[in-house]
Each structure stands twice: as C-alpha cells, then as structure tokens.
Design an enzyme around this catalytic site. Sequence first.
Site, mmCIF file in Angstrom:
data_model
loop_
_atom_site.group_PDB
_atom_site.id
_atom_site.type_symbol
_atom_site.label_atom_id
_atom_site.label_comp_id
_atom_site.label_asym_id
_atom_site.label_seq_id
_atom_site.Cartn_x
_atom_site.Cartn_y
_atom_site.Cartn_z
ATOM 1 N N LYS A 1 4.292 -23.152 -12.625
ATOM 2 C CA LYS A 1 4.888 -24.486 -12.861
ATOM 3 C C LYS A 1 3.982 -25.592 -12.310
ATOM 4 O O LYS A 1 3.650 -26.538 -13.020
ATOM 5 C CB LYS A 1 6.276 -24.606 -12.200
ATOM 6 C CG LYS A 1 7.289 -23.602 -12.713
ATOM 7 C CD LYS A 1 8.663 -23.817 -12.083
ATOM 8 C CE LYS A 1 8.713 -23.552 -10.594
ATOM 9 N NZ LYS A 1 8.613 -22.139 -10.203
ATOM 10 N N ARG B 1 17.173 -26.169 -10.549
ATOM 11 C CA ARG B 1 17.116 -24.746 -10.221
ATOM 12 C C ARG B 1 18.505 -24.114 -10.266
ATOM 13 O O ARG B 1 18.628 -22.910 -10.034
ATOM 14 C CB ARG B 1 16.528 -24.560 -8.828
ATOM 15 C CG ARG B 1 15.032 -24.230 -8.814
ATOM 16 C CD ARG B 1 14.587 -24.104 -7.378
ATOM 17 N NE ARG B 1 13.420 -23.289 -7.194
ATOM 18 C CZ ARG B 1 12.171 -23.748 -7.177
ATOM 19 N NH1 ARG B 1 11.923 -25.026 -7.394
ATOM 20 N NH2 ARG B 1 11.168 -22.930 -6.952
ATOM 21 N N ARG C 1 -1.793 -16.208 -3.255
ATOM 22 C CA ARG C 1 -1.727 -17.570 -2.724
ATOM 23 C C ARG C 1 -1.414 -17.540 -1.225
ATOM 24 O O ARG C 1 -1.931 -18.339 -0.459
ATOM 25 C CB ARG C 1 -0.655 -18.384 -3.464
ATOM 26 C CG ARG C 1 -0.602 -19.829 -2.986
ATOM 27 C CD ARG C 1 0.298 -20.702 -3.825
ATOM 28 N NE ARG C 1 1.697 -20.335 -3.670
ATOM 29 C CZ ARG C 1 2.687 -20.872 -4.350
ATOM 30 N NH1 ARG C 1 2.433 -21.785 -5.265
ATOM 31 N NH2 ARG C 1 3.931 -20.497 -4.154
ATOM 32 N N ARG D 1 1.901 -21.059 3.466
ATOM 33 C CA ARG D 1 3.309 -21.336 3.183
ATOM 34 C C ARG D 1 4.197 -20.264 3.793
ATOM 35 O O ARG D 1 3.923 -19.074 3.684
ATOM 36 C CB ARG D 1 3.538 -21.409 1.657
ATOM 37 C CG ARG D 1 3.229 -22.782 1.105
ATOM 38 C CD ARG D 1 3.331 -22.854 -0.399
ATOM 39 N NE ARG D 1 4.615 -22.452 -0.950
ATOM 40 C CZ ARG D 1 5.007 -22.761 -2.183
ATOM 41 N NH1 ARG D 1 4.221 -23.489 -2.967
ATOM 42 N NH2 ARG D 1 6.165 -22.342 -2.630
ATOM 43 N N ARG E 1 13.181 -14.763 -2.969
ATOM 44 C CA ARG E 1 13.073 -15.867 -3.937
ATOM 45 C C ARG E 1 13.299 -15.364 -5.356
ATOM 46 O O ARG E 1 13.896 -16.062 -6.179
ATOM 47 C CB ARG E 1 11.690 -16.527 -3.826
ATOM 48 C CG ARG E 1 11.534 -17.373 -2.578
ATOM 49 C CD ARG E 1 10.086 -17.591 -2.217
ATOM 50 N NE ARG E 1 9.377 -18.441 -3.149
ATOM 51 C CZ ARG E 1 8.046 -18.528 -3.208
ATOM 52 N NH1 ARG E 1 7.301 -17.823 -2.381
ATOM 53 N NH2 ARG E 1 7.475 -19.334 -4.066
HETATM 54 P P1 B4P Z 1 3.082 -21.850 -9.283
HETATM 55 O O1 B4P Z 1 4.110 -21.103 -10.023
HETATM 56 O O2 B4P Z 1 2.429 -23.004 -9.976
HETATM 57 O O3 B4P Z 1 3.792 -22.190 -7.910
HETATM 58 P P2 B4P Z 1 4.857 -23.301 -7.563
HETATM 59 O O4 B4P Z 1 4.889 -24.395 -8.559
HETATM 60 O O5 B4P Z 1 4.488 -23.660 -6.205
HETATM 61 O O6 B4P Z 1 6.274 -22.635 -7.686
HETATM 62 P P3 B4P Z 1 7.246 -22.022 -6.611
HETATM 63 O O7 B4P Z 1 8.462 -21.661 -7.378
HETATM 64 O O8 B4P Z 1 6.520 -20.933 -5.906
HETATM 65 O O9 B4P Z 1 7.539 -23.089 -5.481
HETATM 66 P P4 B4P Z 1 8.268 -24.496 -5.344
HETATM 67 O O10 B4P Z 1 7.290 -25.325 -4.635
HETATM 68 O O11 B4P Z 1 8.798 -25.031 -6.636
HETATM 69 O O12 B4P Z 1 1.812 -20.967 -8.854
HETATM 70 C C1 B4P Z 1 1.867 -19.832 -8.047
HETATM 71 C C2 B4P Z 1 0.463 -19.219 -7.891
HETATM 72 O O13 B4P Z 1 0.024 -18.637 -9.116
HETATM 73 C C3 B4P Z 1 -0.633 -20.213 -7.507
HETATM 74 O O14 B4P Z 1 -1.412 -19.651 -6.491
HETATM 75 C C4 B4P Z 1 -1.457 -20.408 -8.767
HETATM 76 O O15 B4P Z 1 -2.812 -20.690 -8.517
HETATM 77 C C5 B4P Z 1 -1.279 -19.071 -9.444
HETATM 78 N N1 B4P Z 1 -1.366 -19.169 -10.907
HETATM 79 C C6 B4P Z 1 -0.779 -20.111 -11.682
HETATM 80 N N2 B4P Z 1 -1.052 -19.889 -12.995
HETATM 81 C C7 B4P Z 1 -1.815 -18.746 -13.036
HETATM 82 C C8 B4P Z 1 -2.392 -17.985 -14.106
HETATM 83 N N3 B4P Z 1 -2.263 -18.336 -15.395
HETATM 84 N N4 B4P Z 1 -3.077 -16.863 -13.787
HETATM 85 C C9 B4P Z 1 -3.225 -16.486 -12.494
HETATM 86 N N5 B4P Z 1 -2.703 -17.166 -11.435
HETATM 87 C C10 B4P Z 1 -2.005 -18.286 -11.709
HETATM 88 O O16 B4P Z 1 9.542 -24.180 -4.421
HETATM 89 C C11 B4P Z 1 9.422 -23.670 -3.103
HETATM 90 C C12 B4P Z 1 10.787 -23.605 -2.427
HETATM 91 O O17 B4P Z 1 11.332 -24.958 -2.250
HETATM 92 C C13 B4P Z 1 11.905 -22.873 -3.182
HETATM 93 O O18 B4P Z 1 11.867 -21.471 -2.974
HETATM 94 C C14 B4P Z 1 13.181 -23.535 -2.561
HETATM 95 O O19 B4P Z 1 13.473 -23.003 -1.294
HETATM 96 C C15 B4P Z 1 12.772 -24.983 -2.395
HETATM 97 N N6 B4P Z 1 13.130 -25.804 -3.571
HETATM 98 C C16 B4P Z 1 12.249 -26.396 -4.430
HETATM 99 N N7 B4P Z 1 12.912 -27.034 -5.415
HETATM 100 C C17 B4P Z 1 14.247 -26.832 -5.184
HETATM 101 C C18 B4P Z 1 15.442 -27.214 -5.875
HETATM 102 N N8 B4P Z 1 15.405 -27.925 -7.014
HETATM 103 N N9 B4P Z 1 16.639 -26.833 -5.368
HETATM 104 C C19 B4P Z 1 16.704 -26.136 -4.227
HETATM 105 N N10 B4P Z 1 15.619 -25.718 -3.527
HETATM 106 C C20 B4P Z 1 14.388 -26.058 -3.996
#
Ligand code: B4P
Length: 190
Positions: free
Chosen positions: A14, A90, A129, A135, A146
């Site tokens: 994302k 979410r 990551r 993190r 998660r």
């Molecule tokens: P991403 O999937 O881009 O990670 P993210 O956006 O950080 O999503 P995530 O769900 O983990 O965390 P968020 O901050 O939203 O990438 C993951 C990895 O994959 C990276 O290292 C990237 O380089 C790699 N990658 C990407 N594309 C690739 C590809 N094509 N090939 C290979 N590798 C690739 O949320 C974190 C926490 O915050 C949640 O668990 C929750 O506790 C809280 N939170 C956030 N939003 C919330 C909400 N709306 N409600 C309640 N809690 C919330």
Amino acid sequence: MLNVVIFGAPGSGKGTQSERIIEEYGLFHISTGDVLREQIARGTELGKTADSYISKGQLIPDELMVNILAHVLDSHEESKKGVIFDGFPRTIAQAEALTRMLAERNAQVDVVLGLEVEEKELIDRLLKRGQVSGRSDDNLETIQKRLDVYHNQTKPLKDFYQKEKKYRAIQGMGSVDDIFKSIKSVISEL
Ligand code: B4P
C-alpha cells in the site's frame, strides 16, 4: 477530484504503490500508519496510546482513528483536490465514517484498489523490512497477529466495496513497476 482508497493486507504494498500514485497523479497522501508513527516518534499522548496497540498488532479503536482522520482532512486544504487513503479504512465502521466525511465535502470514494498478495509473500516482505525498519510490529509474532486482524476486521471491506461496485482487484505479486502499470490502467478507465 479523485479519491482513491488503497487496500490490502499488511505488506501488500500500500505504502509503496501510494508513493508512485502521488508522483503520477499529485493526490494528497494520507497514510494512517505514518500519522500514528509520527505521533509515536514525537512521544505525544496520542503516540503513547497508538504504540500500545501497534506493538501488539492490534488496530487503534475506530472512534479515535476516525477523529484523527477528520483532523488531517480538515487541516489540509489540498485534500480537497483528491486524496489517496492508505491504510484507512480498516474496518466497516471506518468505511461508513469515510463515506459520511466525504459526503459532507461533496465527495465520495471513487475507487478502491485492492492489492492481492499471497500470505507467504506478505510475511517474507514484512520480515525483510523488519531487518531495517526498527518498527515494533515487523516481527513474526506481531505479523501473525496483524494478519489475523486483517482477516477478521479488514477483509470484510472487500465485500463492502464490491457491493458498491468500487472494488478493483490488483495483482499485487511481481515487480513494483508492473503492479503500478495495473493501477494506472484501472485509474485511466475512471
Ligand atoms: P507496504 O505494504 O507498502 O507496507 P505498509 O503500507 O507500511 O502497510 P502496513 O499494513 O504494514 O502498515 P500501516 O503503516 O498501514 O510494504 C511492506 C513491505 O513490502 C515494504 O518493505 C516494501 O518495500 C515491500 N514491498 C512492497 N511492494 C513490494 C513488491 N512488489 N515486491 C517486493 N516487496 C515489496 O499500519 C501499521 C499499524 O498502524 C497497523 O497494524 C495498526 O495497528 C495501525 N493502523 C494504521 N491504520 C489504522 C487504521 N485505519 N485503523 C486502526 N489502526 C490503524
């Protein structure tokens, strides 16, 4: 104005694809994960509360999260030109709140881009990551929590947005460039 939700499991790409979308379409980026991590880094009361949920792999309670999102929207004029919502909604309650908040601004969710990635790949990406991110939630135990939270609380949104005919599945396996090409072809049809 274009309001895009980027949706998917933890590690589905994302944040990664959001960066490409912003470059191409100039939308305002709201990553709720980044907003929360910034509060944690600053050591605010909100950050302390957020950290207690994030480090356990849980979601921040809906009411708090919705208030945070409303504040971000209200304090950024540029959000009126279109937003990429990354990590929000979410839960069904958050999706309903988003519909209401956008309706008050004479807007709506235009499309939901659902990044579909196999579970093994999600875990591999997040563990990788975790070696560099520092993190608190990128370790195997928390990643598994998660993923459970995703299946129980977030995945039902796919159905919710399919019923609204807004959900578009994106093959989220493969290179970042190829995935972005699929996203562009969906956006160009809007
Ligand atoms: P991403 O999937 O881009 O990670 P993210 O956006 O950080 O999503 P995530 O769900 O983990 O965390 P968020 O901050 O939203 O990438 C993951 C990895 O994959 C990276 O290292 C990237 O380089 C790699 N990658 C990407 N594309 C690739 C590809 N094509 N090939 C290979 N590798 C690739 O949320 C974190 C926490 O915050 C949640 O668990 C929750 O506790 C809280 N939170 C956030 N939003 C919330 C909400 N709306 N409600 C309640 N809690 C919330």
